[in-house]
Design a protein around this motif. Structure first.
Motif, PDB file in Angstrom:
ATOM      1  N   ALA A  44     -15.339   3.734  13.952  1.00 32.58           N
ATOM      2  CA  ALA A  44     -14.064   2.877  14.248  1.00 32.58           C
ATOM      3  C   ALA A  44     -13.834   1.361  12.692  1.00 32.58           C
ATOM      4  CB  ALA A  44     -13.870   1.247  15.286  1.00 32.58           C
ATOM      5  N   SER A  45     -12.567   1.606  11.876  1.00 30.40           N
ATOM      6  CA  SER A  45     -12.803   0.702  10.879  1.00 30.40           C
ATOM      7  C   SER A  45     -11.096   0.006  10.962  1.00 30.40           C
ATOM      8  CB  SER A  45     -12.290   1.404   9.823  1.00 30.40           C
ATOM      9  OG  SER A  45     -12.004   2.184   9.385  1.00 30.40           O
ATOM     10  N   ARG A  88      -9.233  13.823  10.565  1.00 28.84           N
ATOM     11  CA  ARG A  88      -8.206  13.425  11.096  1.00 28.84           C
ATOM     12  C   ARG A  88      -8.622  12.570  11.262  1.00 28.84           C
ATOM     13  NH1 ARG A  88      -7.943  19.638  13.696  1.00 28.84           N
ATOM     14  NH2 ARG A  88      -9.757  18.713  14.399  1.00 28.84           N
ATOM     15  N   ASP A  89      -7.426  11.156  11.625  1.00 29.68           N
ATOM     16  CA  ASP A  89      -7.789   9.811  12.308  1.00 29.68           C
ATOM     17  C   ASP A  89      -7.169  10.147  14.666  1.00 29.68           C
ATOM     18  OD1 ASP A  89      -7.669   7.334  12.909  1.00 29.68           O
ATOM     19  OD2 ASP A  89      -4.909   7.984  13.483  1.00 29.68           O
ATOM     20  N   VAL A  90      -8.160   9.931  14.808  1.00 28.03           N
ATOM     21  CA  VAL A  90      -8.732  10.020  16.630  1.00 28.03           C
ATOM     22  C   VAL A  90      -7.566   9.836  17.020  1.00 28.03           C
ATOM     23  CG1 VAL A  90      -9.745   9.701  18.188  1.00 28.03           C
ATOM     24  CG2 VAL A  90     -10.960  10.461  16.265  1.00 28.03           C
ATOM     25  N   LEU A  91      -7.304   8.493  16.705  1.00 30.87           N
ATOM     26  CA  LEU A  91      -6.213   7.284  17.311  1.00 30.87           C
ATOM     27  C   LEU A  91      -4.369   8.704  16.936  1.00 30.87           C
ATOM     28  CD1 LEU A  91      -4.577   5.555  18.858  1.00 30.87           C
ATOM     29  CD2 LEU A  91      -4.534   4.031  16.981  1.00 30.87           C
ATOM     30  N   PHE A 108      -9.767   4.336  15.596  1.00 29.72           N
ATOM     31  CA  PHE A 108     -11.133   4.959  17.031  1.00 29.72           C
ATOM     32  C   PHE A 108     -11.610   5.749  15.887  1.00 29.72           C
ATOM     33  CE2 PHE A 108      -7.996   3.908  20.120  1.00 29.72           C
ATOM     34  CZ  PHE A 108      -8.406   2.730  20.521  1.00 29.72           C
ATOM     35  N   GLY A 109     -11.565   5.829  14.429  1.00 28.09           N
ATOM     36  CA  GLY A 109     -12.198   6.756  14.527  1.00 28.09           C
ATOM     37  C   GLY A 109     -11.776   7.403  13.326  1.00 28.09           C
ATOM     38  N   ALA A 152      -9.311  11.976   5.463  1.00 25.82           N
ATOM     39  CA  ALA A 152      -9.525  10.492   5.407  1.00 25.82           C
ATOM     40  C   ALA A 152     -11.385  11.018   5.672  1.00 25.82           C
ATOM     41  CB  ALA A 152     -10.043   9.514   6.804  1.00 25.82           C
ATOM     42  N   VAL A 153     -12.106  10.147   5.343  1.00 23.75           N
ATOM     43  CA  VAL A 153     -13.631  10.318   5.267  1.00 23.75           C
ATOM     44  C   VAL A 153     -14.213  10.845   6.974  1.00 23.75           C
ATOM     45  CG1 VAL A 153     -15.984   9.837   5.128  1.00 23.75           C
ATOM     46  CG2 VAL A 153     -13.779   8.684   3.503  1.00 23.75           C
TER      47      VAL A 153
END
Length: 296
Positions: A67-68, A80-83, A73-74, A61-62
């Motif tokens: 958040a999107s 890397r995905d925080v969630l 959770f961004g 990811a960017v």
């Protein structure tokens, strides 16, 4: 004609247990919420690969995206995905905290049982060692031990266990000192029961309640301790998904608030839930501790 009572069926008993649990939660809302929170985290621990939308190590990811719909959770600096990392982090932070408390309780219980049962010079030596370890702040001594062992999560658990046991040793010893003068203990010794068997049969059940209360109250502190060591670079090492190390990485990016807030909230919910249940367990199993706490 005398009516024959209808036996209670298994579904009826299950319904009664569910109703009883609902009444308990209604009377104790804070404890009910704490149980619900821990059950949710248990589900997360068991089903993290199913619940997490991405692999916690996937860097596709960017970086530092807010958040999107794709990343609730961004993302972190590595994309890397925080969630996903928080969900996977529960599988590391919570069980390792429980492991730390288990190891601590075992060490402290053994020391307290031996010191209280044998007394004399054995008690004197063990309690002086306990006093020396107890004199240092836990986090400072744990940092020193973890740094000497080398930064890693297993070493941080070992360091925590080596410095946290004195409280358990003192609690167990004080209970054993009162129990060893009981008539049933003297009767078993006169009957030829050995020391080890007497400790396991007569004394361990007597200290189990206080030990369980103390352990439940300390689980949250253990998770905080390990997160703190990871934050200082002495615990889990990147790229492992662990809450303390995630907050450590986030400390360099103040504008991206979600990097620290999301794992921080995860730590808060688990710690508060364990503390609430620890208080409830203390009130139920050891009312004297609750009374002493209210007087102090």
């Amino acid at each position: 004609m005398t009516a024959i009572p209808t036996p209670v069926t298994a579904p009826g008993r299950r319904t009664g247990r569910v109703a009883g649990a609902w009444r308990w939660a209604h009377r104790n809302p804070a404890q009910g919420i704490a149980v619900g929170v821990l059950l949710l985290w248990l589900i997360v621990i068991l089903l993290a690969p199913v619940l997490a939308p991405y692999d916690p190590l996937d860097q596709g990811a960017v970086p530092l995206e807010g958040a999107s719909s794709a990343h609730w959770f961004g993302t972190d600096p590595a994309g890397r995905d925080v969630l996903s990392r928080v969900l996977y982090g529960a599988r590391l932070s919570v069980p390792v905290g429980l492991l730390l408390i288990t190891a601590t309780a075992v060490i402290g219980t053994v020391v307290g049982l031996v010191a209280g049962f044998f007394g004399g010079w054995v008690d004197e030596v063990l309690m002086r060692v306990t006093d020396v370890v107890f004199a240092f702040p836990v986090i400072i001594l744990a940092m020193a031990v973890a740094a000497s062992l080398g930064p890693s999560l297993p070493n941080s658990v070992l360091a925590g266990a080596l410095v946290w046991w004195p409280g358990y040793a003192r609690t167990v010893r004080s209970t054993v000192l009162s129990l060893r003068e009981s008539d049933f203990v003297h009767a078993n010794r006169l009957a030829g029961v050995g020391s080890v068997r007497s400790i396991m049969v007569d004394l361990v059940p007597g200290v189990a309640g206080s030990l369980l209360v103390l352990a439940m109250l300390d689980v949250g502190g253990a998770i905080l301790l390990l997160a703190g060591l990871s934050f200082l670079g002495l615990g889990a090492r990147p790229p492992a998904a662990e809450w303390g190390s995630m907050i450590s990485e986030a400390s360099q990016y103040f504008n991206q608030w979600w990097l620290a807030v999301v794992p921080g909230l995860a730590i808060v919910t688990v710690v508060v839930a364990f503390n609430v249940l620890g208080d409830a367990l203390r009130d139920r199993l050891d009312p004297k501790l609750s009374t002493a706490g209210e007087r102090s």
